[in-house]
Structures are given as structure tokens and as C-alpha cells.
Design an enzyme around this catalytic site. Structure first.
Site, short mmCIF file in Angstrom:
data_model
loop_
_atom_site.label_atom_id
_atom_site.label_comp_id
_atom_site.label_asym_id
_atom_site.label_seq_id
_atom_site.Cartn_x
_atom_site.Cartn_y
_atom_site.Cartn_z
N SER A 130 46.31 60.19 11.87
CA SER A 130 45.17 61.03 10.45
C SER A 130 44.24 62.53 11.29
O SER A 130 45.61 62.99 10.61
CB SER A 130 43.67 59.60 11.74
OG SER A 130 42.70 60.61 9.53
N ASP A 285 47.49 53.47 2.51
CA ASP A 285 46.58 54.71 2.66
C ASP A 285 46.03 55.12 1.44
O ASP A 285 46.69 55.41 0.65
CB ASP A 285 47.32 55.78 4.19
CG ASP A 285 46.23 56.34 4.46
OD1 ASP A 285 44.95 56.35 3.62
OD2 ASP A 285 46.25 56.84 5.85
N HIS A 314 44.65 53.59 5.53
CA HIS A 314 44.64 54.49 6.76
C HIS A 314 44.26 53.63 8.30
O HIS A 314 44.77 54.31 8.71
CB HIS A 314 43.03 54.93 6.31
CG HIS A 314 43.17 56.51 7.55
ND1 HIS A 314 44.77 57.11 6.93
CD2 HIS A 314 42.77 57.31 9.01
CE1 HIS A 314 44.04 58.44 8.36
NE2 HIS A 314 43.03 57.99 8.58
#
Lengths: 339, 339
Positions: A130, A285, A314
Site C-alpha cells: 500500500s 483491489d 486491498h
């Protein structure tokens, strides 16, 4: 709890935005031992509101990030409450006056830790999930001769416009709470933080995750509402609102080319990454969709596009929530480290 | 502006939740002329916060919904500010005391309009976008012998869990504003309404829409921020907060089987739909993903799954924003009406 991390004193740190904050601190934790050749180093930055312990799921004996082989450094991102942040910086740079931090700033500070504190000149791999992936891309573009490998997963080299909009929703929900008081709150803006959790809930996991009721069947929540309160509101309520906004700024303005090295030439910055790269988006995601990673890989000289075949959105990339995804990523990191 | 719609007086309307509201009103607009055989009827319900004029993009000479051939009725959904709503209902059923309305309630009322006001016994087609699709599915399951065709697009017969969660984020953003005052606001909860717009912005259109900058290139906004303010905040600011919450309740609790006909047996309700159906999700719709429509079609005896090949996300279906999508849907409706 005993403090399980170290502090690297950055002194007065001049941020890209022009503010120079005295006594800036970079909190970090290491695993394993730096070998004599200083060539067994892995750097593994943190993610949005995560702290170093939230990264530990990917580290362990027998795993790719094996502390018996590697010296693994987890630097905490500015704004995450451990490194210098709105919540822990003395006046006058505290709260809403804390600088707008860039990923470039973070990686500059991390580079100082790696070189000044440990005398490391070469890094074997940089990896992260991320916003950790955002920092990983920055490492690759800012110090292209310094590392062999990068493995950014579920992240991007530049915040996409859609991802930016998603975060506008998160921020607006927080700021709608009058208790936030433009960042000068005297008590926690609880309604806003709970709203952040609810806004985030739909984005963090995929439509299929919810359709298959993995909140109940895999994570063990008693009901969907229980998941929204127990997991999502529970995650954000303890966070400091200004810290969240600082990190959101870092995220929204993430761009490996927004600096003096590349002057906004995004393709040039991607093209400058020499490290062999495994770019691993989550297949489902919603805010880092695989197409964005494909576009990045197409502009990188030595990169492979490896989507994580997961319905966890995600969370395909972290924080260690789904064992199958952990295995997939760990296997790929092993493959990359063996190359 | 002259009032361009009619009111059908429902009298005291007993909602499924148990509240019986006196002098309930169903606002509607018609196009074309009911023929002598009364067999040229199309019913076309409205969507979340839309009013009848927001449906008119799909109606016109030469289009499938041709007022020269068909008698087209657009009933306004309860809570949309024209039919009975928190904002226009007298005390004591006003504001936060307005009933939790179901799609079942809406279609019950619409059925009364169609039969009592116009004496219609047979409907050629029911169609609608988004929550209009939800009502379309309800028509099919509640009055299976009454219509030949249904064409729900970008919507579902039952609110998915993920879609429910997305709406939790929208609601939480609105409610985080103290000015909302639990629905007893005396002035507009402006921050909350603006936050609703920002939360919605990421959901309404696809990642690809934003990547390709269609907010600028197709819609002509000056910048992404201009799109967020001009389009999204601008859309929600004039809406009444309690109306939005009432319709969100309708949406989140949408389920064609949640009534005395099917007692929660969702597959039985889908299986009871006799009408020939074109179920048309947007290929890139983030909250009504095509997979949900596929699951529905698999349980319907006479349905075709026809995704709209669009990068406009939920806006593939409306409100007439993208000419190519309008043409696709119009062509499919022509095909269906010709069958």
C-alpha cells in the site's frame, strides 16, 4: 508495554513543502543481524496508519523475510504516530501545523537512517504494502543504484485520480464532524473517526469478499454490523485525526516524479528504476486496481506484473489477514530474492 | 416553474413497517397517450434522489420509450421530495419520523396508480436504472402476471452486502455533521451533504473513468476538484438530508422476497418473475457489479444477462450522461420491446 522500537534522530528535517521541523524523529525496528559485508539488508516501510508491528506478519524464520538471513529494517512513516507526527511533535509544528509530508520526505529520512546509522551502501530489497509500496517505488527511483530488488504490492508509484477521490471521501467524512475543529480538537472527533471506518469499509475489501461473507466466515465477526463496528470503527477510533490527515496528504500527493530528480516526468522516473521489480497488485483491489500496476510495469525496464489472485480486495496484500495471500506474496518474494 | 407532474392521492397509506401515513401522495408524470386497448403501457420508476425529470433522457420520439407509441408513466419514489417524503409530509410523520419505506411499498403504491387511476390491467414493460431497477424487479415478482417485459439496468433485486456497506459510508458522512441533529435539523447540514458528495464520487464512476479523465474531457469540468465541487457537492447540497436517509433505507433494505409473498425466499421470488427480462448491469459499476446480475439471471426463468460495455461505472445506466451508453440501452430496449 516496553517500547519495541528505536528512534533515529534526524535533527532539523527540512520537508519538501519548505517547513523545517527541529528534532525530527524516525522510529524504526530491525530484525536479524547486519552481516559483515552489509549486503543482507531489506527495507520494508509501513502503510497508511500502520505502525512497524503491523508489518511483522511478513517476517519470520522460513519466510522470504527471514531474520536468520536478512537484516530487515521497518521504518515508520512520518505521521503514523511513532515517527514525527502531528500528534507527537511539540509546538509550534504540532497538530494542523505539521508539514505536508511527501513519500519523498519519508524515503529521504529512511535513506539517512540506512546510511548514517548503519553505514549501509547496498540494499538487497525494498518491499511494502500500500503506502509502503509507494515508498518502495520512491526508493527505486530516488536511489536507483542502491538496491537489487523492489517488490511493491497493492500500491502505486503515483496516486491515481480515482484513488485520490476515494480519499477525498474519507477526509470529508472526518472533517464533517464539528468536533474536528479544523484540526484544533480538544477531544477526539469520534463521530468523524467512526465515519472514516464506515467509508473505508466498502473500499478495503472487494464486492466478492462481502458476497461470500468472509467477514463472518473467515474473520469470525458475528454480523456485518459487528464487522463495521468491531473491525472498521475499532481500527480508526484510536488513531489521531491529524495523523490520518497528514498520511492522507502523503498518499494523495504520492508521485515518484514530484521532486528535483524528475520534475514531474513520471515515465522518466519509472524508467529510471534499475532494480528488478515484482509489482504485485491485488486482483480485486478497488483503489489500486491491477490496470494501474500494468501501466507502471510497462514503463519500467526490469519489472514483472504479478497480480495476487485474491478476492480480499486491498487486503490481498496485508496486513497478513488471509493466509493464502500471505503465502502467495511470500513465495513471490522468495523467488525474487533467489534471482 | 409550472408544476410538470400530477399527484395521485393514496389516502392513508399503510407502509410495510407498520406506520399508516394519512394523505399520502404519489407524484408522477406521464408521456404519450394511453390507447383504447390500454396495452401500450411502460412504467419507469425513479432512482436514488432522482425525480421524474431525471428519467426523461431515455424518452423521446424514435427512442424505445417513444411517447408516440407508448404511454409512459414515471412514478416518483417515496422520499424523493415529490412523492410523500420526510421533507413534505405534515407533522407528526415528517422528518425523522417518516416511515422506513420499502421498494415493496413503492410498487404497491405505483400499482394503485396504474390500476385505480388509469384502469390498466396489463403493462408492456417496466424498466428503471439503479433503485429504479430495484423497483422493476419488485414489479416482476409482486405482479408476475401483469407485464410482458422487464428491463432493470444497473441495479439489483436485493441490496448486496457490499452495496449496503458503501451506503453505510454515505450515511455516516452525513451523520457525522452535528448540524444534522439526528434528523431534527433547523438548517441544512451542509458539511454532511458535501461529504456525501465526496464519498459518492469515488463510487459513482469507475477507476477507468477517472484514469481517462472523462470528468474533464467528456463532462467538461475544469479540474478534478471542480468536478468534486461542481458535480458531486452540487448534486447533493440541494437535497434534503432526511429524504436521502429515507431513500438509503429503501435501498439498503431492498429485497424482492422481503414480503408476505415470498417470506424471504429470494430465489423463489426471482423464479416467480414471468416477464421476459433483460438484466443490464454496467460492466464497470462498482456497487452493482455484473456478477450480482449474473447470479440473479441464473435464478430467473426468462432472463438474459446483458452487461453495458461502458467505463462510466454506475453512470453507464444514467442519467443519460454518456451518449454511447444511452444508445446501447435504448437499442436493447427496442430489441426487447420488439420481441
Amino acid at each position: 508495554m516496553t517500547q519495541d522500537y528505536e528512534i533515529f534522530e534526524l535533527g532539523t528535517f527540512k520537508f519538501q513543502c519548505g517547513l523545517a521541523v527541529p528534532d525530527c524523529k524516525l522510529a524504526y525496528k530491525t530484525f536479524g543481524t547486519l552481516n559483515a559485508a552489509k549486503d543482507n539488508v531489506i527495507v520494508y516501510p509501513t502503510w497508511y496508519s500502520g505502525q512497524h508491528y503491523d508489518n511483522e506478519w511478513l517476517i519470520g524464520p522460513g519466510m522470504a523475510l527471514d531474520p536468520e538471513k536478512y537484516f530487515i529494517i521497518i521504518p515508520n512513516m512520518f505521521g503514523n504516530g511513532l515517527s514525527s507526527s502531528p500528534s507527537n511533535t511539540p509546538e509550534p509544528y504540532n497538530a494542523d501545523r505539521f508539514p505536508n509530508v511527501t513519500a519523498y520526505d519519508n524515503v529521504k529520512a529512511q535513506h539517512r537512517l540506512v546510511t548514517e546509522k548503519f553505514g549501509i551502501e547496498k540494499i538487497r530489497m525494498v518491499t511494502g504494502w500500500s503506502m509502503g509500496a509507494l515508498q518502495t517505488f520512491h526508493w527505486g527511483a530516488m536511489y536507483p543504484d542502491m538496491m537489487d530488488l523492489i517488490a511493491p504490492f497493492c500500491g502505486s508509484a503515483k496516486c491515481s485520480r480515482h484513488n485520490y477521490v476515494f480519499l477525498e471521501g474519507v477526509k470529508a467524512a472526518l472533517r464533517a464532524d464539528a468536533a474536528w475543529e479544523n484540526g484544533r480538537y480538544t477531544s477526539k472527533p469520534e463521530k468523524g473517526l467512526r465515519a472514516v471506518g464506515r467509508v473505508y469499509a466498502g473500499w478495503g475489501l472487494s464486492q466478492t469478499f462481502y458476497r461470500e461473507e468472509l467477514d463472518l466466515k473467515a474473520l469470525g465477526y458475528a454480523s456485518l454490523e459487528d464487522f463495521l463496528i468491531g473491525f472498521w470503527e475499532g481500527f480508526f477510533l484510536p488513531k489521531d485525526a491529524n495523523n490520518l490527515l497528514t498520511m492522507a496528504w502523503t498518499w494523495q500527493n504520492g508521485d515518484i516524479s514530484a521532486n528535483e530528480l524528475y520534475n514531474g516526468d513520471y515515465k522518466a522516473a519509472l524508467g529510471a528504476i534499475k532494480a528488478k521489480a515484482y509489482v504485485m497488485p491485488g486482483q480485486t483491489d478497488l483503489y489500486f486496481p491491477p490496470e494501474d500496476s500494468q501501466n507502471e510495469v510497462a514503463n519500467m525496464p526490469n519489472a514483472a506484473f504479478i497480480p495476487v489472485p485474491s478476492i480480499w480486495g486491498h487486503f490481498a496484500g496485508g496486513p497478513g489477514t488471509n493466509p493464502e495471500d500471505v503465502k502467495f506474496i511470500d513465495d513471490k518474494l522468495k523467488e525474487l530474492l533467489a534471482s
